[in-house]
Enzyme design. Sequence first.
Site, mmCIF file in Angstrom:
data_model
loop_
_atom_site.group_PDB
_atom_site.id
_atom_site.type_symbol
_atom_site.label_atom_id
_atom_site.label_comp_id
_atom_site.label_asym_id
_atom_site.label_seq_id
_atom_site.Cartn_x
_atom_site.Cartn_y
_atom_site.Cartn_z
ATOM 1 N N SER A 74 44.651 -24.670 32.941
ATOM 2 C CA SER A 74 43.611 -23.483 33.137
ATOM 3 C C SER A 74 41.914 -24.229 32.779
ATOM 4 O O SER A 74 41.150 -23.768 33.231
ATOM 5 C CB SER A 74 43.604 -22.563 31.901
ATOM 6 N N HIS A 113 39.056 -23.819 25.860
ATOM 7 C CA HIS A 113 38.364 -23.301 27.248
ATOM 8 C C HIS A 113 36.767 -23.488 26.917
ATOM 9 O O HIS A 113 36.592 -23.856 25.788
ATOM 10 C CB HIS A 113 38.693 -21.768 27.326
ATOM 11 N N ASP A 140 38.425 -14.598 28.964
ATOM 12 C CA ASP A 140 39.725 -14.733 28.026
ATOM 13 C C ASP A 140 40.061 -13.472 27.138
ATOM 14 O O ASP A 140 40.820 -13.522 26.448
ATOM 15 C CB ASP A 140 39.418 -15.903 26.992
#
Length: 197
Positions: A74, A113, A140
Amino acid sequence: MGFIGDTVESIRSIQIRQVLAQIISLGDTHQWVAGRRVVLDFKGMIVTSALIIWKGLMVATGSESPVVVVLSGSMEPGFKRGDILFLHMSKDPIRTGEIVVFNIDGREIPIVHRVIKVHEREESAEVDILTKGDNNFGDDRLLYAHGQLWLHQHHIMGRAVGFLPYVGWVTIIMTEKPFIKYLLIGALGLLVITSKE
């Protein structure tokens, strides 16, 4: 010479072949020094050193987990699966663009992230944080706990300050293929059992 002098002398007198054999077997060795048997416990030194290094990293970085492995794609192309990230947790406010590692309530595995939005509340000095994986289409919020729209400071484990590419694949392989982990543990156990003492 005394105990310390004898111990230092015994360590100096170990031949390279003995050191390599002990590293491979993770076993104990002994030397006869001045008529006394001096035991060198390499297993204990390895375990103790690893714990001291880990606790030292926790204190130095301010993070409960100073090192994490990237488990998904990701964050590509910046971080690839199997990269190891080094974290630091400071008192500085979190800013948009920083890469953070956070925990979600009810999930065990932390997520790496990028921060895409930060809302600071003036009345309470609390911060709302929204994250997104660089390689993901949306934010998210679908990953957060049910009904949760923002992360808060207590969710953040640390900021990424450095990385080592691909080194974390060892962890991924042992997690995804448990038979390899058990095979390795069995081989180490066999070496300990069969080592001469």
